[in-house]
Design an enzyme around this catalytic site. Structure first.
Site, PDB file in Angstrom:
ATOM      1  N   GLY A  52       0.859  -1.197   0.000  1.00 42.22           N
ATOM      2  CA  GLY A  52       0.000   0.000   0.000  1.00 42.22           C
ATOM      3  C   GLY A  52       0.886   1.233   0.000  1.00 42.22           C
ATOM      4  O   GLY A  52       0.745   2.110   0.833  1.00 42.22           O
ATOM      5  N   TYR A  68     -17.273   4.982  13.339  1.00 47.35           N
ATOM      6  CA  TYR A  68     -15.989   4.306  13.101  1.00 47.35           C
ATOM      7  C   TYR A  68     -15.718   3.182  14.119  1.00 47.35           C
ATOM      8  O   TYR A  68     -15.914   2.009  13.833  1.00 47.35           O
ATOM      9  CB  TYR A  68     -14.842   5.327  13.078  1.00 47.35           C
ATOM     10  CG  TYR A  68     -13.613   4.755  12.396  1.00 47.35           C
ATOM     11  CD1 TYR A  68     -13.290   5.106  11.092  1.00 47.35           C
ATOM     12  CD2 TYR A  68     -12.813   3.818  13.039  1.00 47.35           C
ATOM     13  CE1 TYR A  68     -12.194   4.545  10.454  1.00 47.35           C
ATOM     14  CE2 TYR A  68     -11.709   3.255  12.414  1.00 47.35           C
ATOM     15  CZ  TYR A  68     -11.405   3.621  11.125  1.00 47.35           C
ATOM     16  OH  TYR A  68     -10.331   3.058  10.494  1.00 47.35           O
ATOM     17  N   TYR A  98      -7.070   3.238  13.452  1.00 45.68           N
ATOM     18  CA  TYR A  98      -7.682   4.501  13.876  1.00 45.68           C
ATOM     19  C   TYR A  98      -8.658   4.223  15.014  1.00 45.68           C
ATOM     20  O   TYR A  98      -9.369   3.222  14.998  1.00 45.68           O
ATOM     21  CB  TYR A  98      -8.411   5.174  12.700  1.00 45.68           C
ATOM     22  CG  TYR A  98      -8.961   6.522  13.081  1.00 45.68           C
ATOM     23  CD1 TYR A  98      -8.101   7.562  13.448  1.00 45.68           C
ATOM     24  CD2 TYR A  98     -10.330   6.764  13.117  1.00 45.68           C
ATOM     25  CE1 TYR A  98      -8.594   8.802  13.822  1.00 45.68           C
ATOM     26  CE2 TYR A  98     -10.828   8.010  13.488  1.00 45.68           C
ATOM     27  CZ  TYR A  98      -9.954   9.016  13.847  1.00 45.68           C
ATOM     28  OH  TYR A  98     -10.435  10.237  14.234  1.00 45.68           O
ATOM     29  N   ASP A 129      -2.440  -6.956  -7.020  1.00 43.44           N
ATOM     30  CA  ASP A 129      -3.376  -7.091  -5.908  1.00 43.44           C
ATOM     31  C   ASP A 129      -2.672  -7.691  -4.692  1.00 43.44           C
ATOM     32  O   ASP A 129      -2.224  -8.838  -4.727  1.00 43.44           O
ATOM     33  CB  ASP A 129      -4.541  -7.994  -6.350  1.00 43.44           C
ATOM     34  CG  ASP A 129      -5.576  -8.137  -5.256  1.00 43.44           C
ATOM     35  OD1 ASP A 129      -5.536  -7.364  -4.276  1.00 43.44           O
ATOM     36  OD2 ASP A 129      -6.442  -9.032  -5.384  1.00 43.44           O
ATOM     37  N   LEU A 179      -6.945  11.897   8.863  1.00 37.95           N
ATOM     38  CA  LEU A 179      -6.407  12.743   7.806  1.00 37.95           C
ATOM     39  C   LEU A 179      -7.161  12.546   6.508  1.00 37.95           C
ATOM     40  O   LEU A 179      -7.761  11.498   6.289  1.00 37.95           O
ATOM     41  CB  LEU A 179      -4.937  12.391   7.575  1.00 37.95           C
ATOM     42  CG  LEU A 179      -3.967  13.045   8.553  1.00 37.95           C
ATOM     43  CD1 LEU A 179      -2.614  12.395   8.456  1.00 37.95           C
ATOM     44  CD2 LEU A 179      -3.836  14.533   8.248  1.00 37.95           C
ATOM     45  N   VAL A 180      -7.091  13.538   5.656  1.00 43.65           N
ATOM     46  CA  VAL A 180      -7.694  13.396   4.337  1.00 43.65           C
ATOM     47  C   VAL A 180      -6.801  12.510   3.485  1.00 43.65           C
ATOM     48  O   VAL A 180      -5.638  12.841   3.250  1.00 43.65           O
ATOM     49  CB  VAL A 180      -7.805  14.771   3.628  1.00 43.65           C
ATOM     50  CG1 VAL A 180      -8.437  14.615   2.259  1.00 43.65           C
ATOM     51  CG2 VAL A 180      -8.594  15.729   4.478  1.00 43.65           C
ATOM     52  N   SER A 183       0.109   5.874  -1.867  1.00 47.91           N
ATOM     53  CA  SER A 183      -0.519   7.110  -1.402  1.00 47.91           C
ATOM     54  C   SER A 183      -0.708   7.076   0.115  1.00 47.91           C
ATOM     55  O   SER A 183      -0.400   6.068   0.756  1.00 47.91           O
ATOM     56  CB  SER A 183      -1.859   7.350  -2.116  1.00 47.91           C
ATOM     57  OG  SER A 183      -2.749   6.321  -1.852  1.00 47.91           O
ATOM     58  N   GLY A 184      -1.179   8.187   0.663  1.00 49.30           N
ATOM     59  CA  GLY A 184      -1.509   8.267   2.086  1.00 49.30           C
ATOM     60  C   GLY A 184      -0.342   7.896   2.997  1.00 49.30           C
ATOM     61  O   GLY A 184       0.809   8.314   2.783  1.00 49.30           O
TER      62      GLY A 184
END
Ligand code: NAI
Length: 406
Positions: free
Chosen positions: A48, A237, A227, A112, A275-276, A51-52
């Site tokens: 992963g 959440y 989170y 994947d 976070l966005v 990004s992020g």
């Protein structure tokens, strides 16, 4: 061609390659001037990575003191007849270029993460580029789907409350519009699906595969991101489907910790700040909280993005100290500034006074939208967005990238 932003709902349909490169350069610049990572890992696998948090971790470990070589796994869309491709695709491309310019190994594997084939490609890459072993495995996949390769069916994650319906607002980034909605509770199938996609099973499968292929170095650590958030977000959440999956992830960290103890290593779930990211804008009810949180944390001078969070994780928690600091549930807490009681009291007040008419004025919607645009390469200083982008040149870079794959 001139590339313009295209958003539908909360999904970016276009990405600006040069803006993506600029966003990477900004992050590199940040970590080069930040407190450096000491005693860091040298050979890192990031699942992963495009990004992020995964991308920020890759940048921090390569440029922020550890000088790590990296293998990054991600699932992204390259340029084609259908469009320019996804931001993550360009992030991979430009990260690799800048890492190589500094003499680092940076291998991108596009596939994947849930498949055996991708795991096998990674083992081959570890053999070829890392002399057979990794020092750190970061699991940072955020997905809505996971194929069940045995049956050909799909597990789907659902972002829903459990037990009772929850009312909340989301914001359309396309129309800058506040939308009130009620989310019905998840079915058992949706709870199970979310656990399969976002729980700890695939993280454990990765570590087991790497143990079986003897790819784990002495002292190897692994970390996945979680989170918890404040009571304002718990109904959607922590107490919902995603929270259930994160509890599973925490339990997996304990099981993996026992396995990695055989290599004098350890496994951790690190609880991060809200976070966005490409993934988080999908969470209904989270955006009003994020708008308020951004406003308060920026006012208080405590706001952090993915890159600040990751540099702090590696300098003060995972490396650079004798023992990894954890809470009573053996979780790394990098969400401390978000959950500061004073901050939360201010966020509560703000969330309670926000509505469809005033959210742009009271909260930091402009800041959130700007971050979202920047995730896709738009709105970055120094980029001329009226200038044509040479897609052919990018495609040749793409081919060159593909050549370097296994
Ligand atoms: P993101 O959407 O920015 O990144 C997700 C990454 O996963 C991308 O690199 C993407 O290519 C990759 N990916 C998705 N499906 C894949 C697949 N099938 N195979 C290979 N790669 C795949 O997401 P973000 O927000 O950085 O999330 C990473 C982790 O951090 C997640 O576990 C998330 O729950 C957690 N987290 C996120 C927070 C937030 O506020 N964004 C807060 C705390 C934790």
């Amino acid at each position: 061609m001139i590339i313009k932003p295209e958003i539908s709902g909360v999904i970016a349909r276009s990405a600006h390659p040069l803006g993506c490169e600029k966003a990477i350069l900004n992050q590199i610049d940040y970590v080069k001037h930040a407190r450096p990572i000491t005693n860091g890992p040298k050979r890192v696998l990031i699942i992963g990575a495009s990004s992020g948090f995964g991308l920020a971790a890759r940048i921090a470990l390569t440029f922020g003191g550890a000088q790590a070589d990296t293998i990054g796994v991600s699932f992204e869309r390259g340029p084609s007849d259908k469009g320019v491709g996804s931001a993550g695709f360009y992030n991979n491309l430009y990260f690799r270029e800048h890492a190589q310019n500094e003499g680092r190994i940076a291998i991108n594997i596009d596939g994947d993460a849930f498949s055996t084939q991708t795991k096998e490609s990674v083992i081959e890459a570890i053999e070829t580029y890392f002399e057979g072993e990794v020092d750190l495995i970061i699991y940072s996949v955020a997905s809505g789907l996971r194929p069940n390769y045995q049956t050909g069916e799909m597990w789907r994650s659902a972002i829903k409350p459990i037990g009772q319906a929850v009312a909340g607002a989301s914001v359309s980034l396309e129309h800058d519009q506040w939308l009130e909605s009620t989310l019905e509770p998840a079915t058992e199938q949706e709870i199970d699906g979310t656990l399969k996609v976002m729980g700890g099973e695939d993280w454990e499968a990765w570590v087991d595969t790497l143990i079986n292929s003897e790819s784990i170095a002495e002292g190897c650590k692994t970390v996945a991101f979680s989170y918890i958030g404040s009571d304002l977000t718990h109904p959607i959440y922590l107490d919902g489907t995603l929270g259930r999956a994160k509890v599973d992830l925490h339990q997996t960290s304990h099981a993996l910790n026992l396995k990695l103890a055989n290599f004098s290593g350890g496994a951790y779930a690190s609880v991060c700040k809200a976070l966005v990211t490409k993934a988080s804008v999908f969470i209904p009810g989270l955006t009003p909280y994020l708008i308020a949180l951004y406003k308060v944390m920026k006012q208080n001078g405590t706001h952090e993005g993915c890159i600040e969070q990751m540099q702090r994780l590696f300098t003060t928690k995972l490396y650079g100290c004798d023992k990894v600091p954890v809470d009573g549930e053996r979780l790394i807490r990098i969400d401390d500034l978000e959950l500061n009681p004073e901050t939360q009291a201010q966020v509560h007040q703000l969330v309670e006074s926000m509505n469809a008419n005033n959210f742009q004025k009271l909260g930091d919607y402009a800041g959130l939208k700007q971050e979202f645009m920047q995730l896709n390469g738009f709105g970055l200083a120094g980029i001329d967005y009226n200038k044509k982008v040479d897609i052919q040149n990018i495609i040749s870079k793409y081919n060159c990238l593909a050549d370097s794959l296994l």
